[in-house]
Design a protein around this motif. Structure first.
Motif, PDB file in Angstrom:
ATOM      1  N   ASP A   1       0.843  -1.187   0.000  1.00  0.00           N
ATOM      2  CA  ASP A   1       0.000   0.000   0.000  1.00  0.00           C
ATOM      3  C   ASP A   1       0.881   1.241   0.000  1.00  0.00           C
ATOM      4  OD1 ASP A   1      -2.262   1.581   0.092  1.00  0.00           O
ATOM      5  OD2 ASP A   1      -2.528   1.355   2.253  1.00  0.00           O
ATOM      6  N   VAL A   2       1.348   1.616  -1.191  1.00  0.00           N
ATOM      7  CA  VAL A   2       2.272   2.743  -1.328  1.00  0.00           C
ATOM      8  C   VAL A   2       1.744   3.704  -2.387  1.00  0.00           C
ATOM      9  CG1 VAL A   2       4.281   1.368  -0.642  1.00  0.00           C
ATOM     10  CG2 VAL A   2       3.689   1.551  -3.061  1.00  0.00           C
ATOM     11  N   ASP A   3       2.359   4.861  -2.463  1.00  0.00           N
ATOM     12  CA  ASP A   3       2.024   5.850  -3.490  1.00  0.00           C
ATOM     13  C   ASP A   3       2.926   5.591  -4.689  1.00  0.00           C
ATOM     14  OD1 ASP A   3       1.574   8.007  -5.122  1.00  0.00           O
ATOM     15  OD2 ASP A   3       1.731   9.500  -3.523  1.00  0.00           O
ATOM     16  N   TRP A   4       2.387   4.901  -5.680  1.00  0.00           N
ATOM     17  CA  TRP A   4       3.179   4.473  -6.834  1.00  0.00           C
ATOM     18  C   TRP A   4       3.677   5.638  -7.678  1.00  0.00           C
ATOM     19  CZ3 TRP A   4       5.014  -0.225  -6.859  1.00  0.00           C
ATOM     20  CH2 TRP A   4       4.365  -1.197  -6.091  1.00  0.00           C
ATOM     21  N   SER A   5       3.201   6.857  -7.437  1.00  0.00           N
ATOM     22  CA  SER A   5       3.675   8.011  -8.197  1.00  0.00           C
ATOM     23  C   SER A   5       5.014   8.533  -7.684  1.00  0.00           C
ATOM     24  CB  SER A   5       2.633   9.130  -8.167  1.00  0.00           C
ATOM     25  OG  SER A   5       2.503   9.658  -6.853  1.00  0.00           O
ATOM     26  N   GLN A   6       5.471   8.027  -6.547  1.00  0.00           N
ATOM     27  CA  GLN A   6       6.731   8.494  -5.962  1.00  0.00           C
ATOM     28  C   GLN A   6       7.935   7.923  -6.720  1.00  0.00           C
ATOM     29  OE1 GLN A   6       6.835  10.894  -3.503  1.00  0.00           O
ATOM     30  NE2 GLN A   6       4.689  10.896  -4.077  1.00  0.00           N
ATOM     31  N   PRO A   7       9.019   8.709  -6.838  1.00  0.00           N
ATOM     32  CA  PRO A   7      10.184   8.299  -7.623  1.00  0.00           C
ATOM     33  C   PRO A   7      10.824   6.978  -7.181  1.00  0.00           C
ATOM     34  CG  PRO A   7      10.401  10.582  -6.893  1.00  0.00           C
ATOM     35  CD  PRO A   7       9.169  10.033  -6.256  1.00  0.00           C
ATOM     36  N   GLU A   8      10.716   6.636  -5.901  1.00  0.00           N
ATOM     37  CA  GLU A   8      11.360   5.404  -5.437  1.00  0.00           C
ATOM     38  C   GLU A   8      10.707   4.140  -6.011  1.00  0.00           C
ATOM     39  OE1 GLU A   8       8.914   6.736  -1.732  1.00  0.00           O
ATOM     40  OE2 GLU A   8       9.996   7.728  -3.341  1.00  0.00           O
TER      41      GLU A   8
END
Length: 116
Positions: free
Chosen positions: A12-19
């Motif tokens: 459950d992460v923010d897939w738009s983040q560069p990492e």
């Protein structure tokens, strides 16, 4: 041909983040490889952005909303694909190539098309 939805359960992460760029590249590669059967799909924002809606008392009852997802789990519904495949066997074979299947889960369900 029948349609199937592949529900993606992953971190459950923010897939738009560069990492997460490398992981999103894996999904882009999957999308190109499976383009012949894909009919749509989207990535969802993290569950922290969800609103759960319930109607108490049945149809016409009071609308109650709750911030957050329906259920708290380690893995969350993070996206989906709509696939048009010959049969369930083909849908499962395609779903096995979705990156979430490698370390999460992909649930495949047939789509019931109303009016068809």
């Amino acid at each position: 041909m029948p349609k199937y939805v592949a529900l993606i359960y992953s971190a459950d992460v923010d897939w738009s983040q560069p990492e997460f760029a490398e992981a999103t590249n894996d999904y882009a590669e999957f999308g190109e490889a499976a383009a012949a059967v894909l009919r749509g799909g989207q990535v969802l924002y993290p569950t922290s952005s969800a609103t759960t809606v319930r109607v108490t008392g049945g149809k016409g009852g009071d609308v109650v909303t709750t911030d957050g997802p329906y259920a708290e789990t380690k893995e969350a519904l993070t996206g989906f694909y709509v696939m048009e495949c010959a049969d369930l066997d083909e849908a499962v074979a395609v779903a096995a190539k979705i990156p979430a299947a490698w370390d999460g889960a992909v649930e495949v369900r047939p789509v019931l098309e109303f009016g068809a």
